[in-house]
Design a protein around this motif. Structure first.
Motif, PDB file in Angstrom:
ATOM      1  N   TYR A   1      16.146   0.348  22.795  1.00  0.00           N
ATOM      2  CA  TYR A   1      16.857  -0.815  23.324  1.00  0.00           C
ATOM      3  C   TYR A   1      18.007  -0.404  24.246  1.00  0.00           C
ATOM      4  CZ  TYR A   1      14.824  -4.931  21.102  1.00  0.00           C
ATOM      5  OH  TYR A   1      13.994  -5.963  20.762  1.00  0.00           O
TER       6      TYR A   1
ATOM      7  N   ILE B   1      22.365  -4.861  20.320  1.00  0.00           N
ATOM      8  CA  ILE B   1      21.794  -4.155  19.170  1.00  0.00           C
ATOM      9  C   ILE B   1      22.475  -4.596  17.878  1.00  0.00           C
ATOM     10  CG2 ILE B   1      21.586  -1.880  18.077  1.00  0.00           C
ATOM     11  CD1 ILE B   1      21.059  -0.794  20.972  1.00  0.00           C
TER      12      ILE B   1
ATOM     13  N   TYR C   1      15.814   0.825  18.167  1.00  0.00           N
ATOM     14  CA  TYR C   1      17.106   0.474  18.752  1.00  0.00           C
ATOM     15  C   TYR C   1      17.571   1.522  19.760  1.00  0.00           C
ATOM     16  CZ  TYR C   1      17.691  -3.691  15.941  1.00  0.00           C
ATOM     17  OH  TYR C   1      17.535  -4.942  15.401  1.00  0.00           O
TER      18      TYR C   1
END
Length: 149
Positions: free
Chosen positions: A73, A13, A70
Motif C-alpha cells: 500500500y 494504512i 500494507y
C-alpha cells in the motif's frame, strides 16, 4: 525501483488497519509504517496456540500477509486498492515468545502485480528469532466500489 506516488499512505494504512476485524481479534498492533515496509506486532496469547503451545501457523501467516500487503500500500496511488492473490509461507521455527514481530517489505512494485517478502520474529529473552518467511503477491484493484482501501 519506480514507485507510484502513494500520497499520505500513513493515514490510509492506519485507517484501513483499524477496519481489519481479523487483526483486532488477534490483538495485532500496527507499529511501523515507512515507504516500502510495514511492521505489525502481536503479543503472545495462549488462545492463539496449537496443541503444543506454539503460536499456530495460521496465526503466524495472517499478520505476516497483512504486513506484506500494507507494505505494498505504501507504493500504490491513493485511488487504487489491493487484494492478495497468492502467498507462500515457510515456518522456520516454533512460534514461542512473549511478542511477535511481522515485517513486510516490497520486493517488486508494479502497476498490476506487487510482490513483497515478509519475515516473522519471536521476541522474548535474548535476540529476536526468525520463525517464518513469506513471499506474497498482491493485485492492484481499480474502479471497484466493493474493494476500497
Amino acid at each position: 525501483m519506480k514507485i507510484t506516488d502513494p500520497g499520505d499512505f500513513h493515514e490510509r494504512i492506519k485507517r484501513s488497519f483499524r477496519n481489519q476485524n481479523a487483526m483486532g481479534m488477534l490483538g495485532a498492533e500496527l507499529t511501523r509504517i515507512q515507504q516500502g515496509m510495514v511492521e505489525i506486532e502481536l503479543p503472545f496469547d495462549p488462545k492463539l496456540t496449537q496443541q503444543h503451545g506454539f503460536l499456530h501457523g495460521g496465526v503466524i501467516s495472517a499478520p505476516l500477509e497483512t504486513a506484506c500487503t500494507y507494505a505494498a500500500y505504501t507504493v500504490i496511488a491513493p485511488n487504487v486498492s489491493l487484494l492478495t492473490i497468492e502467498f507462500k509461507v515457510n515456518l522456520l521455527s516454533p512460534g514461542r515468545g512473549e511478542r511477535f514481530l511481522f515485517r513486510g517489505e516490497v520486493t517488486k512494485p508494479g502497476s498490476t502485480i506487487i510482490v513483497a517478502d515478509g519475515r516473522g520474529y519471536a521476541i522474548g529473552d535474548g535476540p529476536a528469532k526468525l520463525i517464518a518467511s513469506m513471499t506474497a503477491s498482491m493485485m492492484v484493484i481499480r474502479d471497484r466500489i466493493d474493494v476500497v482501501e
